[in-house]
Every structure is written in C-alpha cells, then in structure tokens.
Design a protein around this motif. Sequence first.
Motif, PDB file in Angstrom:
ATOM      1  N   PHE A 136      39.662 -20.955  96.251  1.00  0.00           N
ATOM      2  CA  PHE A 136      38.744 -20.075  95.532  1.00  0.00           C
ATOM      3  C   PHE A 136      39.205 -18.626  95.554  1.00  0.00           C
ATOM      4  CE2 PHE A 136      36.223 -23.827  95.768  1.00  0.00           C
ATOM      5  CZ  PHE A 136      35.452 -23.790  94.621  1.00  0.00           C
ATOM      6  N   GLU A 137      40.403 -18.385  96.073  1.00  0.00           N
ATOM      7  CA  GLU A 137      40.981 -17.049  96.047  1.00  0.00           C
ATOM      8  C   GLU A 137      41.185 -16.648  94.590  1.00  0.00           C
ATOM      9  OE1 GLU A 137      44.415 -14.934  98.616  1.00  0.00           O
ATOM     10  OE2 GLU A 137      44.999 -16.781  97.619  1.00  0.00           O
ATOM     11  N   GLY A 138      40.644 -15.507  94.220  1.00  0.00           N
ATOM     12  CA  GLY A 138      40.743 -15.061  92.838  1.00  0.00           C
ATOM     13  C   GLY A 138      39.563 -15.498  91.978  1.00  0.00           C
ATOM     14  N   LYS A 139      38.837 -16.524  92.423  1.00  0.00           N
ATOM     15  CA  LYS A 139      37.646 -16.980  91.690  1.00  0.00           C
ATOM     16  C   LYS A 139      36.397 -16.335  92.270  1.00  0.00           C
ATOM     17  CE  LYS A 139      39.859 -21.346  90.695  1.00  0.00           C
ATOM     18  NZ  LYS A 139      39.993 -22.741  91.069  1.00  0.00           N
ATOM     19  N   LEU A 140      36.399 -16.160  93.584  1.00  0.00           N
ATOM     20  CA  LEU A 140      35.325 -15.454  94.287  1.00  0.00           C
ATOM     21  C   LEU A 140      35.965 -14.289  95.024  1.00  0.00           C
ATOM     22  CD1 LEU A 140      33.400 -18.472  95.921  1.00  0.00           C
ATOM     23  CD2 LEU A 140      32.767 -17.229  93.850  1.00  0.00           C
ATOM     24  N   SER A 141      35.207 -13.230  95.243  1.00  0.00           N
ATOM     25  CA  SER A 141      35.743 -12.090  95.991  1.00  0.00           C
ATOM     26  C   SER A 141      35.856 -12.451  97.472  1.00  0.00           C
ATOM     27  CB  SER A 141      34.840 -10.864  95.818  1.00  0.00           C
ATOM     28  OG  SER A 141      33.626 -11.047  96.538  1.00  0.00           O
TER      29      SER A 141
END
Length: 121
Positions: free
Chosen positions: A101-106
């Motif tokens: 989820f790196e890049g999808k969520l802060s």
Amino acid sequence: MKKWIMSGLFFFACTFALVLMFTVPGRDHEAAEEAGPVMPQVTLDAASAEEKAKASCITCHGNQLEGGVGPSLQTVGAELNAEQIYKTITKGKGGGKMPAFEGKLSEEEIANLALWLAEKK
C-alpha cells in the motif's frame, strides 16, 4: 617481459577490486532495505483507521476482518506489533499474498491503521 605485464595486470586488478570494495555502496544499502520502512509517530485515530480498513482491507480480509482471501485480522495484534504490521501494509507480502500500500496510502495513514490493528488481540 611477459612476467612484468602479467604482474602489472594482476596488481591493477587487485587494486581495482579493493577500490570497488570500499567505494561502491551495497552492504549498507542492503541492510537498510532489509530493515524496511520506519513507522512514523502518529496518534491513534480509531475512526479514521476503521474507515481506511473498510476502504482498503475488507475486500480480502472480510467485513469484520474475519478473513476471506486474506487471513483474519481480528486478533492480529496478538501476533504482530504495530511496527511489523506497518511494514507488512507498506511493502506487502511476496508472491501476491498481499499487495503493497506504499504510494496508495500515506505513511501516516498506514501507521494509524497499523496502530489500530495492533490493538486487536
């Protein structure tokens, strides 16, 4: 004459290898990569974490985090601490087990979600 040339080439090769060993980054970078991402300090916002879980996690982990395609997260805090959960959410798990989820969520959203999940024991 050939002995001098071969000796010179051997000396040059050894010197070049030593220079590369001490100047090319590698080990430090690899060690930092293995350590993984560092979880930022956040204050738990349970409502926001629950909202992110509903938006990002229920597809695989179920409406009540009971499991489905992915494992149950109802007691994940008994097995993993917040930092471990943060790393898993950020980088995912290999082999298509869990997406990153790196890049999808802060970073802060992931940290908040990790804190929330770590309380589930």
